[in-house]
Structure formats: C-alpha cells, structure tokens
Motif scaffolding. Sequence first.
Motif, short mmCIF file in Angstrom:
data_model
loop_
_atom_site.label_atom_id
_atom_site.label_comp_id
_atom_site.label_asym_id
_atom_site.label_seq_id
_atom_site.Cartn_x
_atom_site.Cartn_y
_atom_site.Cartn_z
N ILE A 159 3.82 -8.89 7.33
CA ILE A 159 3.82 -7.47 7.70
C ILE A 159 5.10 -7.10 8.45
O ILE A 159 5.55 -5.95 8.42
N GLU A 160 5.71 -8.08 9.12
CA GLU A 160 6.89 -7.79 9.94
C GLU A 160 8.10 -7.39 9.11
O GLU A 160 8.97 -6.64 9.58
N ASP A 161 8.19 -7.86 7.87
CA ASP A 161 9.31 -7.52 7.00
C ASP A 161 8.95 -6.44 5.97
O ASP A 161 9.74 -6.14 5.08
N PHE A 162 7.76 -5.88 6.12
CA PHE A 162 7.27 -4.90 5.15
C PHE A 162 7.72 -3.50 5.53
O PHE A 162 7.63 -3.10 6.70
N GLU A 163 8.21 -2.73 4.56
CA GLU A 163 8.66 -1.36 4.79
C GLU A 163 7.44 -0.44 4.94
O GLU A 163 6.67 -0.26 4.00
N ARG A 164 7.29 0.18 6.13
CA ARG A 164 6.11 0.99 6.40
C ARG A 164 6.41 2.47 6.64
O ARG A 164 5.54 3.22 7.08
N ASN A 165 7.62 2.90 6.36
CA ASN A 165 7.97 4.31 6.54
C ASN A 165 8.09 5.02 5.20
O ASN A 165 8.59 4.43 4.24
N PRO A 166 7.67 6.27 5.11
CA PRO A 166 7.05 7.07 6.17
C PRO A 166 5.59 6.65 6.40
O PRO A 166 4.90 6.25 5.47
N THR A 167 5.17 6.78 7.64
CA THR A 167 3.80 6.42 7.99
C THR A 167 2.83 7.53 7.61
O THR A 167 3.24 8.66 7.31
N TYR B 189 0.83 -1.19 0.00
CA TYR B 189 0.00 0.00 0.00
C TYR B 189 0.87 1.25 0.00
O TYR B 189 2.03 1.22 0.42
N GLY B 190 0.30 2.32 -0.48
CA GLY B 190 1.00 3.61 -0.48
C GLY B 190 -0.02 4.72 -0.35
O GLY B 190 -1.19 4.54 -0.70
N THR B 191 0.41 5.85 0.15
CA THR B 191 -0.50 6.99 0.32
C THR B 191 0.18 8.27 -0.14
O THR B 191 1.41 8.35 -0.23
N TYR B 192 -0.65 9.25 -0.42
CA TYR B 192 -0.11 10.59 -0.72
C TYR B 192 -1.07 11.63 -0.14
O TYR B 192 -2.29 11.58 -0.38
N LEU C 209 -7.26 3.09 6.57
CA LEU C 209 -6.78 1.71 6.59
C LEU C 209 -5.26 1.66 6.52
O LEU C 209 -4.62 0.87 7.23
N ALA C 210 -4.67 2.50 5.68
CA ALA C 210 -3.21 2.55 5.58
C ALA C 210 -2.58 2.93 6.92
O ALA C 210 -1.55 2.37 7.32
N SER C 211 -3.20 3.87 7.62
CA SER C 211 -2.69 4.28 8.93
C SER C 211 -2.72 3.12 9.92
O SER C 211 -1.81 2.96 10.74
N VAL C 212 -3.76 2.30 9.83
CA VAL C 212 -3.85 1.13 10.70
C VAL C 212 -2.76 0.10 10.34
O VAL C 212 -2.09 -0.46 11.22
N LEU C 213 -2.56 -0.13 9.05
CA LEU C 213 -1.53 -1.07 8.62
C LEU C 213 -0.13 -0.60 9.02
O LEU C 213 0.78 -1.43 9.19
N ASP C 214 0.04 0.70 9.20
CA ASP C 214 1.33 1.24 9.64
C ASP C 214 1.76 0.68 10.99
O ASP C 214 2.96 0.62 11.30
N VAL C 215 0.79 0.28 11.82
CA VAL C 215 1.11 -0.19 13.18
C VAL C 215 0.63 -1.61 13.44
O VAL C 215 0.86 -2.15 14.53
N ALA C 216 -0.05 -2.22 12.48
CA ALA C 216 -0.66 -3.54 12.69
C ALA C 216 0.38 -4.63 12.91
O ALA C 216 1.51 -4.56 12.41
#
Length: 344
Positions: free
Chosen positions: A310-318, A7-10, A275-282
């Motif tokens: 999810i543990e190996d997934f790059e989630r930054n920047p949140t 996922y990605g956001t802008y 949803l993306a914000s939740v996945l950032d910390v899930a």
Amino acid sequence: MVGIVSYGTYIPRYRIKVDEIARIWGENAEVIKNGLGVEQKSVPGSDEDTATIAVEAGREALKRAKIDPKKIGAVFVGSESHPYAVKPTGTIVAEALGVGNDYFCADLEFACKAGTTAMQICYAMVRAGIIEYGIAIGADTSQSRPGDPLEYTAGAGGACFIIGRDCIAEIEGTYSFASDTPDFWRREGQPYPSHGGRFTGQPAYFRHIVGATQGLLEKLGLKPSDFTYAVFHQPNGKFPMRVAKMLGFTKEQVKQGLVVPYIGNTYSGSSMIGLASVLDVAKPGDRILLTSFGSGAGSDAFSFVVTDKIEDFERNPTVFEKIKSCEYVDYGMYVKLRRKIRFG
C-alpha cells in the motif's frame, strides 16, 4: 495471498442539497438532515449511467495498478440500475477497458450488495487458479419516486476493485448471511422502487449486517477491537453508526468510511466507496471490516489486512477529494438530469 490489487472510484460531480429537496416538498430540512444524517447527494449527469460510472472506476483501478487489461480474466458488474433489461453491462465495461475476448463476465443483482458479491466471486476464482485477476464493480444511479423519503438519499456512484495475488489488502476471510426478507423491491417495468418503511430497519438491515459480521468474527476468532476501520452499508448516516454501536465498534473506526452524508446512498457502490475511502488512508498492518447489505435480503462481510504494498500504491485523487469537487444543482435541473418528467 489473495486480495485487493487495486481500486478506483467514480462520483458524479453534480450534487443536490437536502435543503433544496425539502424546499420543494414543504418539509423541514433540519429535521430531515438530523433524522437521516445526510446533507446532500450526488446526481448523475445527463450522459451518465451505471455503465459509464463503472468504466470510469475501472479505468482508474487499472491505471493505478499498471496492469495490462488483457490479464483480466473476469468482469462482474453489480447494480440494480443496469441500463439495459436485456444486454449485459459487463461486456460494455470490458470492451471500454480493453479487456480481451477471453474472460468470464456477468451482470449481478442483489440490491445494494451485488458489488461485494462480485468481489467474493473474483476472490474464489483467483484462489482456485482459474483467473489471474478479476474485476468486481458496484455501481448505481439509484431511483427514487418524487416526494418519497428515498429522494433525499438515492445518489449515484461506483467503485471497482481488482482482485488478485499481488495485493495491497489481503482478504483474510469472508462470510455471508441471507434470508427472504421483502423490505425493498421494484417489479419489471416499474420506474421507481417500493419499500417497507420502518420494516427496512430491524428485520432487514440490522439483522443481516449483525448476522454476517458476527459470523465472520466467530469464523476468524476476531473481535471489534482487532480492527482499525469498519465500513457498513450506508442507506443513510444513522444506520451505520447504530449498527456499529450494536456490534461494539467505535465512531472513530467508522468515520473514515462514512461517505453517505456527502454523496447519499449509492446502492451497490455504497459500502465499496466507503472501503475505498478507508484504503485512501490505510497503513500496512491495518485490519479493515467491510459488511454490505442488499435488500431482499443479505449481507457479505469481509476482513482485509493491509500489506506493505500500500505504501507504493498511487492513491490520488482520494474519495474525499472527489467529494469536494462538485457543482450544486437546483431541483429543476435535478428533475431534468434524472429524467423524472414523463410524457404520455
């Protein structure tokens, strides 16, 4: 196992505060902020539109997943502010992302739930074996008439979800609920939408969110306490909290995905950015509820179960890091950026 692979956001970096809009119209900012549950909203730059927002969200999603764009078999962009009345946004996005020429593509429109509809289509196509990966985007630069209550909340932003089999969050199930409820509309050629005021609440938003969510829970044999997080469409900060209480969800389940107080209602991007914000910390094993809403009217509900990937997934920047990175503008600059001054 089919679900979210990446996922990605802008979110545009410009913001305008509710206080500044209220100052221009001589209204009480504190009353408005308390009534809407919104402090500020995002404002697109002069060179930003639904297509550019979708491209940026898509690039982030592809980069995080390290997927060859040529493996993308479908691109669907949901929005109610496509830059062209006749010319697809989807092909612009696909070309910019480097997707080949052999892909399914369409622009979708169902008010604020067009992006989640794109997720359902990609989910079905992957499950059917028609495509390996599909891109579902919800993005908008929402419109609001000067002085209208919508002006306090209509923001800009978007999210992209890549749907496939090697997923970080499995789609456990999905359910939709719809009816012909004319709560919000904009006719061809009109620059700003019209709305039914209080009518947009009970017969529109609440009826459809509740209908879709309850339908999904019954279908899967689940209850609110089975979920770690819940995300509902966010036209303002009050409605999601109220509908959560109606359905039996707690404030803690909703808090992480509630982004509207800081960026406003991003329409098709609203629930998807949440949803993306939740996945950032899930964490693995977390179950997430997502229920969108689109005027006219309908809701799509999903149940996601987060996987070990999810543990190996790059989630930054949140999402919240992007929210904090901003520049405030006054009403004059806001009017200029949104091209609200019309001549002739």
